[in-house]
Design a protein around this motif. Structure first.
Motif, PDB file in Angstrom:
ATOM      1  N   LYS A 169      -3.777   8.150   5.250  1.00  0.00           N
ATOM      2  CA  LYS A 169      -3.555   6.787   5.575  1.00  0.00           C
ATOM      3  C   LYS A 169      -4.942   6.180   5.588  1.00  0.00           C
ATOM      4  O   LYS A 169      -5.109   4.873   5.224  1.00  0.00           O
ATOM      5  CB  LYS A 169      -2.282   6.620   6.461  1.00  0.00           C
ATOM      6  CG  LYS A 169      -2.079   5.138   6.455  1.00  0.00           C
ATOM      7  CD  LYS A 169      -0.766   4.883   7.717  1.00  0.00           C
ATOM      8  CE  LYS A 169      -0.293   3.675   7.859  1.00  0.00           C
ATOM      9  NZ  LYS A 169      -0.995   2.257   7.319  1.00  0.00           N
ATOM     10  N   SER A 215       3.735  -5.774   5.925  1.00  0.00           N
ATOM     11  CA  SER A 215       3.273  -5.112   4.614  1.00  0.00           C
ATOM     12  C   SER A 215       2.360  -5.805   4.078  1.00  0.00           C
ATOM     13  O   SER A 215       2.258  -7.085   4.186  1.00  0.00           O
ATOM     14  CB  SER A 215       4.393  -5.173   3.403  1.00  0.00           C
ATOM     15  OG  SER A 215       5.635  -4.395   4.195  1.00  0.00           O
ATOM     16  N   CYS A 222       1.120  -1.249   0.079  1.00  0.00           N
ATOM     17  CA  CYS A 222       0.040   0.081  -0.058  1.00  0.00           C
ATOM     18  C   CYS A 222       0.861   1.279   0.119  1.00  0.00           C
ATOM     19  O   CYS A 222       0.495   2.213  -0.613  1.00  0.00           O
ATOM     20  CB  CYS A 222      -1.063  -0.139   0.990  1.00  0.00           C
ATOM     21  SG  CYS A 222      -2.153  -1.489   1.098  1.00  0.00           S
ATOM     22  N   SER A 223       2.088   1.199   0.722  1.00  0.00           N
ATOM     23  CA  SER A 223       2.841   2.398   0.667  1.00  0.00           C
ATOM     24  C   SER A 223       3.321   2.721  -0.729  1.00  0.00           C
ATOM     25  O   SER A 223       4.267   3.677  -0.677  1.00  0.00           O
ATOM     26  CB  SER A 223       3.966   2.200   1.755  1.00  0.00           C
ATOM     27  OG  SER A 223       4.717   1.106   1.254  1.00  0.00           O
TER      28      SER A 223
END
Length: 117
Positions: A62, A86, A53-54
């Motif tokens: 966020k 993650s 997602c980052s």
């Protein structure tokens, strides 16, 4: 508890609809939002990768980003899994094509929103 049992017990899994449970209205709702469509376009471009997602540069907080990924996952557009801390995402291209032939291709070929989102 043995290490393998402890590791297996701490694996985070996320619910996904089965291919036969995908609903057209849910998929269209998920794809109608410009931010979610941006996520889908990025996943389509990087077709053979699981993306964290980052890895997405989104103009939202966020928590809002998390919401968008959840809508995509729950509608069956993407599949997510955890590797460590993650959360990785991948487009469910084959499932969508089998269930709704041509839909994803048509959506991805449409011009991007003029709003730039």
């Amino acid at each position: 508890m043995p290490a393998t049992a402890r590791t297996a017990a701490t694996v985070r899994t996320l619910p996904h609809p089965a291919p036969e449970e995908l609903r057209l209205e849910g998929v269209l709702h998920a794809l109608a939002d410009p931010i979610r469509l941006r996520i889908v376009r990025t996943l389509a471009e990087r077709r053979h990768e699981n993306l964290a997602c980052s890895a997405f540069e989104l103009p939202v907080s966020k928590s809002t980003s998390t919401h968008h990924f959840r809508v995509l996952r729950e509608s069956g557009v993407i599949r997510q899994h955890y590797e460590g801390t993650s959360c990785l995402s991948r487009l469910r291209r084959d499932d969508l094509e089998d269930r709704f032939p041509g839909l994803l291709t048509a959506v991805l070929q449409a011009p991007p929103s003029p709003s730039g989102k």
